[in-house]
Scaffold this motif. Structure first.
Motif, short mmCIF file in Angstrom:
data_model
loop_
_atom_site.label_atom_id
_atom_site.label_comp_id
_atom_site.label_asym_id
_atom_site.label_seq_id
_atom_site.Cartn_x
_atom_site.Cartn_y
_atom_site.Cartn_z
N GLU A 1 -27.79 58.76 -37.80
CA GLU A 1 -27.16 58.63 -36.63
C GLU A 1 -26.24 57.60 -36.19
OE1 GLU A 1 -28.28 60.56 -32.17
OE2 GLU A 1 -29.67 60.77 -33.78
N VAL A 2 -26.97 56.39 -36.24
CA VAL A 2 -26.30 55.23 -35.71
C VAL A 2 -25.17 54.82 -36.76
CG1 VAL A 2 -26.40 52.71 -35.56
CG2 VAL A 2 -28.21 54.21 -34.64
N PRO A 3 -25.26 54.88 -38.20
CA PRO A 3 -24.06 54.74 -38.99
C PRO A 3 -22.92 55.74 -38.66
CG PRO A 3 -26.20 54.70 -40.19
CD PRO A 3 -26.75 55.22 -38.86
N LEU A 4 -23.34 56.73 -38.35
CA LEU A 4 -22.08 57.65 -37.89
C LEU A 4 -21.33 57.25 -36.84
CD1 LEU A 4 -23.60 61.22 -39.03
CD2 LEU A 4 -21.73 59.93 -40.28
N VAL A 5 -22.23 56.96 -35.86
CA VAL A 5 -21.54 56.35 -34.51
C VAL A 5 -20.57 55.19 -34.80
CG1 VAL A 5 -22.18 55.53 -32.34
CG2 VAL A 5 -23.15 57.40 -32.97
N CYS A 6 -21.42 54.16 -35.63
CA CYS A 6 -20.62 52.92 -35.96
C CYS A 6 -19.24 53.25 -36.58
CB CYS A 6 -21.48 51.98 -36.76
SG CYS A 6 -23.00 51.13 -35.70
N THR B 1 -17.51 63.59 -18.07
CA THR B 1 -17.96 63.75 -19.08
C THR B 1 -17.77 62.69 -20.32
OG1 THR B 1 -17.64 66.21 -18.98
CG2 THR B 1 -17.63 65.62 -21.21
N SER B 2 -16.75 62.19 -20.08
CA SER B 2 -16.18 61.11 -21.02
C SER B 2 -17.14 59.55 -20.94
CB SER B 2 -14.83 60.40 -20.90
OG SER B 2 -14.31 59.40 -21.62
N PHE B 3 -17.71 59.51 -19.50
CA PHE B 3 -18.56 58.32 -19.08
C PHE B 3 -19.99 58.76 -19.89
CE2 PHE B 3 -22.20 57.19 -16.36
CZ PHE B 3 -21.90 55.79 -16.58
N LYS B 4 -20.35 60.10 -19.71
CA LYS B 4 -21.68 60.52 -20.32
C LYS B 4 -21.59 60.12 -21.71
CE LYS B 4 -22.45 64.57 -18.85
NZ LYS B 4 -23.06 65.84 -18.80
N MET B 5 -20.39 60.77 -22.49
CA MET B 5 -20.46 60.48 -24.01
C MET B 5 -20.59 59.06 -24.25
SD MET B 5 -17.79 63.50 -24.43
CE MET B 5 -17.55 62.98 -26.48
N GLY B 6 -19.52 58.14 -23.50
CA GLY B 6 -19.60 56.91 -23.82
C GLY B 6 -20.88 56.23 -23.49
N ALA B 7 -21.78 56.51 -22.56
CA ALA B 7 -22.98 55.86 -22.33
C ALA B 7 -24.05 56.31 -23.41
CB ALA B 7 -23.52 56.40 -20.74
N LYS B 8 -24.14 57.48 -23.84
CA LYS B 8 -25.16 57.94 -24.92
C LYS B 8 -24.48 57.20 -26.29
CE LYS B 8 -26.62 62.16 -27.24
NZ LYS B 8 -26.32 63.89 -27.08
N THR B 9 -23.27 57.05 -26.60
CA THR B 9 -23.04 56.62 -27.66
C THR B 9 -23.44 54.91 -27.70
OG1 THR B 9 -21.12 57.71 -28.25
CG2 THR B 9 -21.18 55.89 -29.19
N GLY B 10 -22.92 54.32 -26.41
CA GLY B 10 -23.48 52.97 -26.36
C GLY B 10 -25.01 52.56 -26.45
N VAL B 11 -25.74 53.33 -25.65
CA VAL B 11 -27.18 53.14 -25.68
C VAL B 11 -27.72 53.36 -27.18
CG1 VAL B 11 -29.40 54.37 -25.20
CG2 VAL B 11 -27.71 53.97 -23.43
N LYS B 12 -27.18 54.32 -28.05
CA LYS B 12 -27.57 54.35 -29.41
C LYS B 12 -27.41 53.09 -30.28
CE LYS B 12 -27.08 59.20 -30.00
NZ LYS B 12 -26.26 60.37 -30.51
N ILE B 13 -26.36 52.45 -29.92
CA ILE B 13 -25.63 51.29 -30.69
C ILE B 13 -26.50 50.13 -30.16
CG2 ILE B 13 -24.00 49.53 -30.89
CD1 ILE B 13 -21.98 51.83 -30.93
N LEU B 14 -26.70 50.07 -28.83
CA LEU B 14 -27.59 49.06 -28.21
C LEU B 14 -29.13 49.03 -28.87
CD1 LEU B 14 -27.94 46.86 -25.95
CD2 LEU B 14 -28.72 48.83 -24.47
#
Length: 329
Positions: free
Chosen positions: A88-93, A250-263
């Motif tokens: 999951e994290v590598p795909l997001v990165c 919706t964009s904010f939710k997606m960005g927050a979810k992605t950012g939290v995973k990376i964090l």
């Protein structure tokens, strides 16, 4: 068919599928699988007739997300923790690799500003690091141990205190991204100016190598992790400023979810950096050069591989499996 006509014909279908995948809004697995096969067919068509188009990248990323939804068996669900780090994290990165690259460029630019400022203003270092820290460091240098500051306190006390502080910095760098990324840039600027001034100070005093072989034993993972955390903050900021085809919320939710995973993905590296600073760096002056350099290169290599190389390998694997799926079906 011309690319414009192809996009116009399928745009609504792709956007609808993307929203359904993000919100997990499918009535049954068969519906998801059916739409997934259609998507992969569209991807194959785009790869054949528009190989250099950004459309291929978009469909590729969407197919990878859908692949994860479809192939989550019960066994995989029990290994959710492993799947998070392994796939999951590598795909997001991979998807947000441009943000990571840009953050590195900003990091080096800000650090260079710190170096130049320290080199051209004799009082700049004291204004950034403080008189007490500078005076203490001068005393340590005269005593022949430039990084003696890392020997103060107990091992476990230093480990806990340093780790908590680094986690706080990383979380702040991400959370402040909510201000359009400006807050994240401020955290970066502040820390990079300090880092550049700090390293120039040791260079000016003729103990640059001694500082490098000590500080970067833990600094490789510590600084790299902060850069990735700042990238997460910029992703959050960009999701607010540039919502694209989505609503801003919706964009904010997606960005927050992605950012939290990376964090979250940076936390193990932050813990390792804290452990090294608390238990290993304090012995850097008695280590042979090959050992200190070996630790630096190993830690830097591990974290660099995970964020800069491994995502490409995972994406390539997912793409190959996705492309073969229609034939297998």
């Amino acid at each position: 068919m011309r690319e414009v006509a192809f996009i116009k014909q399928n745009k609504e279908k792709w956007l609808s599928f993307e929203k359904a995948v993000f919100n997990n809004n499918f009535k049954n697995p068969d519906e998801l699988a059916s739409q997934y096969i259609q998507l992969v067919n569209d991807l194959a068509y785009a790869q054949t007739y528009y190989p250099k188009s950004k459309l291929v990248s978009y469909l590729n990323q969407l197919a990878a997300k859908a692949f994860q939804k479809i192939y989550k068996t019960k066994r995989q669900n029990t290994n959710r923790f492993i799947d998070f780090w392994k796939t999951e994290v590598p795909l997001v990165c991979y998807q947000y690799k441009k943000f990571i690259y840009i953050t590195f460029i900003i990091f080096f630019a800000f650090t260079f500003i710190g170096v130049i400022s320290a080199a051209n203003d004799g009082e700049f270092i004291r204004s950034i690091l403080g008189d007490n820290y500078v005076n203490m460091s001068l005393e340590n240098i005269e005593a022949g141990d430039p990084v003696a500051v890392y020997k103060s306190g107990s091992n476990w006390g230093s480990f806990i205190g340093i780790t908590v502080n680094n986690l706080r910095v990383g979380i702040m760098a991400f959370v402040l991204g909510v201000f359009g990324g400006v807050g994240t840039l401020y955290v970066m600027f502040k820390n990079c100016i300090m880092l550049g001034s700090f390293q120039y100070f040791f260079y000016e005093k003729g103990v640059f190598w001694e500082s490098v072989r000590g500080i970067w034993i833990h600094g490789s993972m510590e600084i790299f992790a902060i850069i990735i955390e700042c990238a997460a903050g910029l992703i959050l900021g960009a999701s607010i400023l540039f919502p694209g085809t989505h609503s801003r919320y919706t964009s904010f939710k997606m960005g927050a979810k992605t950012g939290v995973k990376i964090l979250i993905s940076t936390f193990p590296f932050t813990f390792v950096a804290g452990f090294l600073e608390g238990y290993v760096t304090r012995y850097s002056n008695v280590m042979p050069n090959w050992l200190s350099v070996g630790i630096i290169l190993t830690t830097l290599g591990i974290i660099s591989y995970y964020y800069l190389v491994y995502p490409f390998k995972v994406q390539k694997t997912i793409t190959q499996i996705s492309t073969l799926t229609p034939t297998i079906a």
